[in-house]
Design an enzyme around this catalytic site. Sequence first.
Site, PDB file in Angstrom:
ATOM      1  N   ASP A  67       0.820  -1.196   0.000  1.00 61.84           N
ATOM      2  CA  ASP A  67       0.000   0.000   0.000  1.00 61.84           C
ATOM      3  C   ASP A  67       0.864   1.260   0.000  1.00 61.84           C
ATOM      4  OD1 ASP A  67       1.014  -0.513   2.495  1.00 61.84           O
ATOM      5  OD2 ASP A  67      -0.927  -0.593   3.509  1.00 61.84           O
ATOM      6  N   ASN A  68       1.857   1.260   0.855  1.00 64.29           N
ATOM      7  CA  ASN A  68       2.750   2.415   0.929  1.00 64.29           C
ATOM      8  C   ASN A  68       3.567   2.563  -0.348  1.00 64.29           C
ATOM      9  OD1 ASN A  68       5.575   3.668   1.814  1.00 64.29           O
ATOM     10  ND2 ASN A  68       4.031   4.369   3.268  1.00 64.29           N
TER      11      ASN A  68
END
Length: 469
Positions: free
Chosen positions: A290-291
């Site tokens: 996600d990051n």
Amino acid sequence: MTLTVHFLPLLTCNLKTPFLVSDDAMSVEPRLILASVGLLWYAALWFISIVGCSTARKRYRLRPRSPLAAAPASSVPGVSILRPLKGLDTNLYENLESTFTQEYPNYEILLSVADERDQALPVARELMTKYPNVNCRIIIGEEIVGANPKVNNLIRSYRQAAHDILWVIDSNVTVHSGTLARSVDALTGPPGPARKRRIALVHHVPFAVVTEPRIGSRIEEAFLNTNHAKMYLAINTMAVDSCVMGKSNLYRRSDLERVNGSLKPVRQNTSAEQPGPCGLPAFGPFLAEDNMIASALWHELGERHDLSCDVARNAIGNMSLWDYILRRVRWIRVRKHMVLAATLAEPFTESVVLSAIGAASLGCLFGVPYWISLLAHFAIWVFVDLDVYASLAGHPLPSDIRWQFMAAWAARELLALPIFLFAICGSEVSWRGRAYRVLRNGQVARAESRSWFHRLRRAKDYEPLPTDL
């Protein structure tokens, strides 16, 4: 050289010897320089805290209904909601149901499970029966594109999604019925004075909801709903760099297909893309996919992120103190290999270490007694944290959990430094019963070692990864 002696009462730092100032230059004690730097750091962190608190007040205390909620289906962009499932997560039925009840006229739901025997499937099918008018499909089977099981689980849904806009939301998250409409507003809204670049991703600040009040659950709740939220909002408001937690993210598949996680800018062309594999499969080797996706959209495409006025209500189940510690260890070790400088600075942003810096600096420069500085620091810090909680929750801290919450808050603050010191010294993490070794840039590989850490966290039903990286 002629010397003139000057006594500076506010800058003595409890020294017996006054400062000597020459006609040409002044000899400054090194501790004064350190105290000045410390005070600047202390003031900067308080500024960031106030920005986070102010953002929470402005953005989350009023959540208007989006006009897209009542618009014709043909006039709004379609959205594919991707929810990866694995087992019976806490409040799974309510979490999934919140996506079936979205006030948005044009969306589909794709529920992904890796195994046809997964316990989440009966829950998913029950909801499909309850909401027959909602376009929902179950996608069974994973494709191994890396070590990250969440990405492997999502690949087929990602490829079969009918719409360009994807909303990837974890199975332990509940959202308000107006979240999707407001998020599409934020993603597709026209540029303005405060929006100089196109928005490529919309995310939601996590807000913990405790269902089983164990000590680890309470500490996680106190962390996510106060200090974490405050810093998360402040960093995203100042927009100095990408800072995204992937509980609930909206982005366009067409944008994701142009990036690969290298973080190298593509050519300034609307159709340019990175060479080699791109899209979601390119992020399979990363544990914090996600990051990395958010960072890729930021750095490779030069676009920006935004927050809607909604929270991702993260259901926290049966979490022990050790579970909480290992959760924090995991993400510190991942961040260490992604943003080393920011990770090393992290202890100096925590309230206990920061209070010591502030008290020492104020005592040295202005003679303020340490106990006064510490008392004032923690009183204001608690007030700000509880104000952030009230903004995100929509109400003040409930009186029936006040003392439990405050005890958990204090435990979180005291544990922050010991956990960091433990985490920074290793690279092995455990996630969903599997052991990983964190590599450069946040990529992971299966851990081959049999360290005490691995033996302690190895699940009884541990299954090795089907592939090595």
